[in-house]
Design a protein around this motif. Structure first.
Motif, short mmCIF file in Angstrom:
data_model
loop_
_atom_site.label_atom_id
_atom_site.label_comp_id
_atom_site.label_asym_id
_atom_site.label_seq_id
_atom_site.Cartn_x
_atom_site.Cartn_y
_atom_site.Cartn_z
N LEU A 224 50.83 38.79 43.06
CA LEU A 224 50.39 38.88 41.67
C LEU A 224 49.21 37.94 41.41
CD1 LEU A 224 53.87 38.98 39.92
CD2 LEU A 224 52.11 40.74 39.72
N ARG A 225 49.24 36.77 42.02
CA ARG A 225 48.12 35.82 41.84
C ARG A 225 46.85 36.34 42.52
NH1 ARG A 225 52.63 32.37 42.77
NH2 ARG A 225 53.14 31.13 40.91
N VAL A 226 47.00 36.93 43.69
CA VAL A 226 45.83 37.48 44.37
C VAL A 226 45.26 38.65 43.56
CG1 VAL A 226 45.00 38.62 46.47
CG2 VAL A 226 46.66 36.75 46.64
N ALA A 227 46.13 39.48 43.00
CA ALA A 227 45.66 40.59 42.17
C ALA A 227 44.87 40.07 40.97
CB ALA A 227 46.85 41.44 41.72
N ASP A 228 45.39 39.02 40.32
CA ASP A 228 44.66 38.45 39.18
C ASP A 228 43.33 37.84 39.63
OD1 ASP A 228 46.68 39.15 37.45
OD2 ASP A 228 47.70 37.22 37.57
N ALA A 229 43.32 37.19 40.80
CA ALA A 229 42.08 36.61 41.31
C ALA A 229 41.05 37.70 41.62
CB ALA A 229 42.37 35.78 42.57
N ALA A 230 41.51 38.84 42.13
CA ALA A 230 40.59 39.94 42.43
C ALA A 230 39.96 40.47 41.15
CB ALA A 230 41.34 41.06 43.16
N ARG A 231 40.74 40.60 40.09
CA ARG A 231 40.21 41.10 38.83
C ARG A 231 39.31 40.07 38.15
NH1 ARG A 231 43.88 45.41 37.76
NH2 ARG A 231 42.95 47.01 39.08
N GLU A 232 39.58 38.79 38.38
CA GLU A 232 38.68 37.75 37.86
C GLU A 232 37.34 37.78 38.60
OE1 GLU A 232 40.60 34.01 38.10
OE2 GLU A 232 42.20 34.54 36.66
N LEU A 233 37.39 38.07 39.90
CA LEU A 233 36.17 38.14 40.69
C LEU A 233 35.34 39.35 40.27
CD1 LEU A 233 34.50 37.07 43.12
CD2 LEU A 233 35.85 38.61 44.56
N ARG A 234 35.97 40.51 40.16
CA ARG A 234 35.29 41.73 39.74
C ARG A 234 36.24 42.56 38.87
NH1 ARG A 234 30.70 43.23 42.95
NH2 ARG A 234 30.66 45.12 41.68
N ASP A 235 35.80 42.92 37.67
CA ASP A 235 36.65 43.70 36.78
C ASP A 235 37.04 45.04 37.40
OD1 ASP A 235 36.57 41.76 34.88
OD2 ASP A 235 34.90 42.65 33.76
N ASP A 236 36.14 45.59 38.23
CA ASP A 236 36.40 46.91 38.81
C ASP A 236 36.98 46.84 40.22
OD1 ASP A 236 34.13 45.88 39.91
OD2 ASP A 236 32.95 47.73 39.77
N ALA A 237 37.57 45.69 40.58
CA ALA A 237 38.26 45.61 41.87
C ALA A 237 39.34 46.69 41.93
CB ALA A 237 38.88 44.24 42.06
N LEU A 238 39.46 47.35 43.08
CA LEU A 238 40.42 48.45 43.24
C LEU A 238 41.69 47.90 43.86
CD1 LEU A 238 40.77 51.55 42.97
CD2 LEU A 238 40.00 51.73 45.35
N GLU A 251 57.62 45.64 39.92
CA GLU A 251 57.14 46.37 38.75
C GLU A 251 55.92 45.70 38.13
OE1 GLU A 251 59.61 48.12 35.77
OE2 GLU A 251 61.36 47.95 37.05
N GLU A 252 55.92 44.37 38.09
CA GLU A 252 54.77 43.66 37.54
C GLU A 252 53.52 43.95 38.35
OE1 GLU A 252 55.65 39.41 36.60
OE2 GLU A 252 57.66 39.96 37.28
N LEU A 253 53.68 44.03 39.66
CA LEU A 253 52.54 44.32 40.53
C LEU A 253 52.08 45.76 40.35
CD1 LEU A 253 50.76 42.94 42.67
CD2 LEU A 253 52.37 43.73 44.41
N LEU A 254 53.04 46.68 40.22
CA LEU A 254 52.68 48.08 40.03
C LEU A 254 51.93 48.31 38.72
CD1 LEU A 254 55.99 49.78 41.28
CD2 LEU A 254 53.77 49.81 42.43
N GLU A 255 52.22 47.50 37.71
CA GLU A 255 51.53 47.64 36.43
C GLU A 255 50.04 47.33 36.56
OE1 GLU A 255 53.63 45.08 33.80
OE2 GLU A 255 55.43 46.35 33.75
N LYS A 256 49.66 46.57 37.58
CA LYS A 256 48.26 46.22 37.78
C LYS A 256 47.54 47.20 38.70
CE LYS A 256 49.36 41.26 37.45
NZ LYS A 256 48.61 40.96 36.20
N ALA A 257 48.28 48.13 39.30
CA ALA A 257 47.73 48.97 40.36
C ALA A 257 46.85 50.09 39.81
CB ALA A 257 48.87 49.58 41.18
N ASP A 258 45.75 50.34 40.53
CA ASP A 258 44.94 51.53 40.29
C ASP A 258 45.48 52.71 41.08
OD1 ASP A 258 42.68 50.33 38.69
OD2 ASP A 258 42.53 49.12 40.51
#
Length: 501
Positions: A224-238, A251-258
């Motif tokens: 979850l922290r890596v996912a947040d860091a990726a979105r902080e680095l680039r809004d359009d991180a996939l 479930e928290e991780l799936l909510e962030k998934a593209d």
């Protein structure tokens, strides 16, 4: 020449220094910032451009997006037997025991590396000989290991391969020092991993396109922290998330998934639906951010539910016109799979893809929205399963929490949905199915990284998904031709040869 060799030696020395510092300090290293500075100002590139171009030519035709996998790495001990033993029985193996690298994320990363993607892995393995072998094998297959932490004993799995039924049974022994929730500095680990993907492309972090990050559903609190860091680095991180089974915090991780890639069991476990098509659309309402939900079905193939512009780009096939009855439509597609595999071709055959499309998803809300009245029993069952999984994985002393995504779910906008079905490869030689799902995810991730790198955006084009599903099916089929998760993972040329033939 000598100056070029010296420069490359210097670079590898610097990268080894950085890896040692990162591992020794649990990610608390300033090596990433030094490398970022060197890349941005070109100070580490003199005299090496010719070699970098030569190395890059081994990968995809155009520079791919940096591809970072986050999750498990382990060692697999593989025993082939004539049949699964009865209780209290003694049996013999039919071949010598094989030792290979394993772990979902590590397997998928190895697959993507062999296909030519620029790959790195964020994980943790032991500071032992098994860990050394595991890291060495990853690096030989093009996976950067700078962001792998080292401590304790490497986790390992005993795998019994039943040669009669072509099935496998896994018995996993976790590490004595698993990654703790606060052990990983997510931002520095992600920067280190992305640099590991970019250094061959003579490209700075600022110049690179959006990263593609793949999570195997393990070490979820750190993920979850890596996912947040990726979105902080680039809004359009996939962000791609694997949903293999119910886990704490998944479930928290799936909510962030593209993109969600699920096992054949997960859609039923998470939604309580009886039919796969119904379960897929329920998941689309449950996770409104996900633009694609892919389910791997083993010998039956794979399906993908697309939404929004990814769906409108698809053309409905003549054989299966659009319909509102998802279950009946899926039954028709399954009949297509069965008829397509009624005879065995001499060589591996490229899969077929069929498509159903709904141009307006809004009318489906009353049937599939997680806010409907009959969802409470399903949510209670899913929460209980996740809590039990968390207790098994985390130990009795670890706090277990579970979140529900129901508050974030609701009506889908009036957008298109498309259901793509891809048959399995006819003519595949099945030796061992271990890691077939990992190979599928690794291939899909490599295809996405290549497409994002080529377009510099998430606009994938009308033919991407049908082509990608075919490629993933071929890669998974080729993997099944060898023992273990990695021995038969194909190179890009082998995959291209199947399509060419």
């Amino acid at each position: 020449d000598n100056s070029f060799r010296a420069a490359r030696t210097c670079l590898h020395s610097q990268r080894s220094e950085g890896m040692s510092a990162f591992c020794a300090r649990g990610g608390e290293s300033n090596f990433t910032s030094r490398r970022r500075h060197a890349l941005a100002h070109g100070t580490a590139r003199a005299g090496r451009s010719k070699a970098l171009r030569a190395d890059a030519a081994m990968g995809p035709a155009s520079p791919a997006a940096p591809l970072v996998f986050v999750g498990g790495a382990a060692v697999d001990w593989i025993a082939r037997v004539g049949g699964f033993p009865e209780p209290d029985a003694k049996i013999r193996t039919t071949a010598p025991i094989e030792v290979q690298g394993g772990g979902n994320a590590a397997n998928a990363a190895t697959c993507a590396g062999r296909l030519g993607a620029r790959v790195a892995l964020i994980s943790k393995v032991g500071a032992d000989s098994n860990g050394n072998d595991l890291v060495s094998d990853l690096e030989k297959n093009g996976v950067d290991t700078s962001a792998i932490l080292r401590q304790g004993r490497t986790p390992f799995t005993y795998i019994l391969v039943d040669e009669t039924s072509n099935t496998r049974t896994c018995i996993h022994t976790p590490s004595d020092a698993p990654m703790r929730p606060n052990e990983l500095d997510a931002t520095k680990a992600l920067d280190t991993a992305i640099y590991g993907c970019l250094w061959k492309d003579h490209c700075s972090l600022d110049e690179a396109c959006s990263p593609v990050c793949v999570f195997d559903g393990r070490i979820t609190e750190n993920a979850l922290r890596v996912a947040d860091a990726a979105r902080e680095l680039r809004d359009d991180a996939l962000l791609i998330v694997e949903a293999e089974r119910l886990r704490s915090h998944l479930e928290e991780l799936l909510e962030k998934a593209d993109i969600i890639v699920a096992s054949k069991h997960y859609p039923f476990e998470s939604t309580g639906e009886e039919h796969l098509g119904d379960a897929l659309i329920s998941m689309a309402f449950q996770y409104p951010r996900a633009r694609a939900i892919v389910v791997t079905l083993g010998s039956r193939g794979a399906v993908a539910l697309l939404r929004g512009n990814w769906a409108t780009e698809q053309e409905t096939t003549d054989e299966h016109p659009a319909a509102n009855d998802v279950a009946a439509s899926l039954d028709a597609l399954q009949s297509k799979w069965q008829s397509s595999s009624s005879h065995e071709p001499a060589n591996l055959r490229v899969p077929d893809v069929a498509c159903i499309r709904w141009d307006d998803a809004a009318p489906l809300e009353s049937r599939y929205s997680p806010n409907r009245g009959d969802a409470s029993e399903r949510d209670a069952r899913r929460t209980a399963s996740a809590l039990e999984e968390g207790r098994r994985n985390a130990g009795a002393d670890a706090p277990i929490t579970s979140s529900s995504s129901q508050d974030n779910c609701g009506a889908l906008p009036a957008e298109s949905l498309a259901l793509l079905a891809c048959t399995a490869c006819a003519g595949a030689k099945i030796v061992d199915t271990t890691g077939a799902g990992d190979a599928f995810i690794g291939a899909l991730s490599a295809e996405l990284a290549s497409a994002v790198g080529a377009s510099r955006s998430l606009s994938l084009g009308s033919t991407f998904w049908s082509s990608a599903l075919r490629t993933c099916s071929v890669v998974a089929a080729l993997k099944c031709g060898g023992v273990g998760a990695r021995s038969a993972l194909p190179r890009r040329k082998e995959v291209n040869d199947v399509f060419r033939d």
